[in-house]
Write a protein that holds these residues in place. Structure first.
Motif, PDB file in Angstrom:
ATOM      1  N   LYS A 193       0.832  -1.204   0.000  1.00 32.63           N
ATOM      2  CA  LYS A 193       0.000   0.000   0.000  1.00 32.63           C
ATOM      3  C   LYS A 193       0.868   1.257   0.000  1.00 32.63           C
ATOM      4  O   LYS A 193       0.612   2.198  -0.755  1.00 32.63           O
TER       5      LYS A 193
ATOM      6  N   ILE B 270      -0.265   5.495  -7.207  1.00 29.67           N
ATOM      7  CA  ILE B 270      -1.321   4.569  -7.610  1.00 29.67           C
ATOM      8  C   ILE B 270      -2.460   4.587  -6.608  1.00 29.67           C
ATOM      9  O   ILE B 270      -3.627   4.584  -6.962  1.00 29.67           O
ATOM     10  N   GLY B 271      -2.148   4.597  -5.310  1.00 29.72           N
ATOM     11  CA  GLY B 271      -3.188   4.537  -4.271  1.00 29.72           C
ATOM     12  C   GLY B 271      -3.391   5.885  -3.620  1.00 29.72           C
ATOM     13  O   GLY B 271      -2.885   6.903  -4.061  1.00 29.72           O
TER      14      GLY B 271
ATOM     15  N   GLU C 213       2.476   1.770  -3.385  1.00 33.52           N
ATOM     16  CA  GLU C 213       1.490   2.274  -4.352  1.00 33.52           C
ATOM     17  C   GLU C 213       1.226   3.762  -4.134  1.00 33.52           C
ATOM     18  O   GLU C 213       1.107   4.525  -5.089  1.00 33.52           O
TER      19      GLU C 213
END
Length: 144
Positions: free
Chosen positions: A128, A136-137, A131
């Motif tokens: 996480k 991305i997250g 990312e």
């Protein structure tokens, strides 16, 4: 027959009475034999107490030296693991062509996670964070 020496010892009346009443019950032929055995027993116990104290000190020294050696061994192992992890991280960063600033950001997040989670970082948290840094997250400070 052992050589004996006659000495004069002053004892309270009740101690002499106790010796006279009990020496035969303990299997001694005379009050003198009981007093001789009692003195030897007392001195033997005192010597054993001293010896036990010395043994305790020796065991404590051994225990401390074994713990120190174990701590040194664990410290060396921790160092080796840290070197291996750093080498893996450098290899991955090079292979993936990760820019230096992103690599530093990942490292900062990793240090923060390890500190907050007391050394245990689940793979899902690490992914996480990677990312989030790569965009991305979503950004999150949730490490619980």
């Amino acid at each position: 027959m052992r050589k004996t020496e006659k000495i004069t010892v002053s004892l309270p009346d009740d101690t002499i009475r106790l010796a006279d009443e009990t020496y035969a019950g303990f299997g001694f032929a005379s009050r003198s034999e009981l007093i001789n055995a009692a003195i030897r027993e007392y001195l033997t116990r005192d010597m054993l107490r001293q010896f036990t104290g010395e043994l305790t000190e020796i065991y404590q020294k051994i225990e401390r030296s074994e713990i120190k050696a174990l701590e040194q061994h664990l410290s060396k192992l921790s160092y080796k693991i840290a070197v291996e992890l750093a080498q893996i991280q450098m290899l991955l960063a090079t292979a993936m062509e990760i820019p230096y600033d992103i690599d530093r950001s990942l490292r900062g997040k990793a240090v923060k996670q390890v500190n907050q989670l007391k050394g245990f970082v689940p793979l899902s948290k690490a992914v996480k964070e990677a990312e989030e840094i790569a965009g991305i997250g979503e950004e999150s400070e949730d490490y619980v």
